[in-house]
Design a protein around this motif. Sequence first.
Motif, mmCIF file in Angstrom:
data_model
loop_
_atom_site.group_PDB
_atom_site.id
_atom_site.type_symbol
_atom_site.label_atom_id
_atom_site.label_comp_id
_atom_site.label_asym_id
_atom_site.label_seq_id
_atom_site.Cartn_x
_atom_site.Cartn_y
_atom_site.Cartn_z
ATOM 1 N N ILE A 37 65.375 53.081 -122.509
ATOM 2 C CA ILE A 37 66.238 52.740 -121.272
ATOM 3 C C ILE A 37 67.373 53.718 -121.761
ATOM 4 C CG2 ILE A 37 67.393 51.548 -119.748
ATOM 5 C CD1 ILE A 37 65.731 49.213 -120.508
ATOM 6 N N ASP A 38 67.775 54.914 -121.009
ATOM 7 C CA ASP A 38 68.855 55.729 -121.433
ATOM 8 C C ASP A 38 69.994 55.368 -120.540
ATOM 9 O OD1 ASP A 38 70.705 57.710 -121.706
ATOM 10 O OD2 ASP A 38 69.535 59.569 -121.035
ATOM 11 N N LEU A 39 71.069 54.427 -120.960
ATOM 12 C CA LEU A 39 72.130 54.139 -120.392
ATOM 13 C C LEU A 39 73.355 55.161 -120.568
ATOM 14 C CD1 LEU A 39 71.772 50.655 -121.760
ATOM 15 C CD2 LEU A 39 71.117 51.440 -119.600
ATOM 16 N N SER A 40 73.164 56.434 -121.414
ATOM 17 C CA SER A 40 74.248 57.105 -121.528
ATOM 18 C C SER A 40 75.139 57.629 -120.470
ATOM 19 C CB SER A 40 73.700 58.436 -122.348
ATOM 20 O OG SER A 40 73.006 59.285 -121.568
ATOM 21 N N GLU A 41 74.363 57.453 -119.194
ATOM 22 C CA GLU A 41 75.320 58.046 -117.821
ATOM 23 C C GLU A 41 75.838 56.951 -117.102
ATOM 24 O OE1 GLU A 41 75.918 61.455 -117.329
ATOM 25 O OE2 GLU A 41 75.060 61.687 -119.143
ATOM 26 N N ILE A 42 75.622 55.523 -117.681
ATOM 27 C CA ILE A 42 75.926 54.470 -116.838
ATOM 28 C C ILE A 42 77.268 54.167 -117.323
ATOM 29 C CG2 ILE A 42 75.353 52.127 -116.354
ATOM 30 C CD1 ILE A 42 73.090 54.065 -115.256
ATOM 31 N N ASP A 43 78.156 54.069 -116.381
ATOM 32 C CA ASP A 43 79.553 53.494 -116.778
ATOM 33 C C ASP A 43 79.586 52.064 -117.118
ATOM 34 O OD1 ASP A 43 80.835 55.895 -116.309
ATOM 35 O OD2 ASP A 43 81.237 55.600 -114.185
ATOM 36 N N GLY A 44 80.239 51.787 -118.229
ATOM 37 C CA GLY A 44 80.414 50.269 -118.622
ATOM 38 C C GLY A 44 79.243 49.683 -119.536
ATOM 39 N N ALA A 45 78.359 50.516 -119.783
ATOM 40 C CA ALA A 45 77.061 50.193 -120.522
ATOM 41 C C ALA A 45 77.573 49.740 -121.852
ATOM 42 C CB ALA A 45 76.181 51.012 -120.425
ATOM 43 N N ILE A 46 77.128 48.527 -122.121
ATOM 44 C CA ILE A 46 77.408 48.318 -123.766
ATOM 45 C C ILE A 46 76.881 49.261 -124.983
ATOM 46 C CG2 ILE A 46 77.669 46.008 -122.995
ATOM 47 C CD1 ILE A 46 75.252 45.228 -124.278
ATOM 48 N N ALA A 47 75.974 50.124 -124.643
ATOM 49 C CA ALA A 47 75.216 51.035 -125.632
ATOM 50 C C ALA A 47 74.818 52.364 -124.785
ATOM 51 C CB ALA A 47 74.068 50.244 -126.018
ATOM 52 N N LYS A 48 74.440 53.266 -125.496
ATOM 53 C CA LYS A 48 73.900 54.427 -124.811
ATOM 54 C C LYS A 48 72.345 54.389 -124.913
ATOM 55 C CE LYS A 48 77.441 57.698 -126.265
ATOM 56 N NZ LYS A 48 78.078 57.812 -125.205
#
Length: 119
Positions: free
Chosen positions: A26-37
């Motif tokens: 799961i690529d979280l790099s563009e999600i504001d406030g995500a705890i990891a990339k």
Amino acid sequence: MIENKSLSAFIVEGIQERKGKQITIIDLSEIDGAIAKEFIVCQGSSTSQVSAIADSVREYVQKHTGIKPFNYEGYQNSQWIIIDYGEILVHVFLPESRQFYNIEELWNDAPIAEIADLD
């Protein structure tokens, strides 16, 4: 040490060494406030396999990259083990725990890649 492979690739290989299934990135790099990339999620069929997969990830990554996790948690019952590599969190689940927590659905606004099982 790391050559041209990403840390994610080594984590996936560590999972595959112990026959972890249904690997999802799961690529979280563009999600504001995500705890990891990135989250890497997989499952094992028993508590002993979940522990073995988590051990394999930690050992494989350290052997091939020299990188140790910042922390890991969940070995007490081995239903859900989290390994923290800072920008990447690895989640190793039993199938019923994975279904209950449903991480992929929680982060369904993020790009999700599925890695084919190595049968």
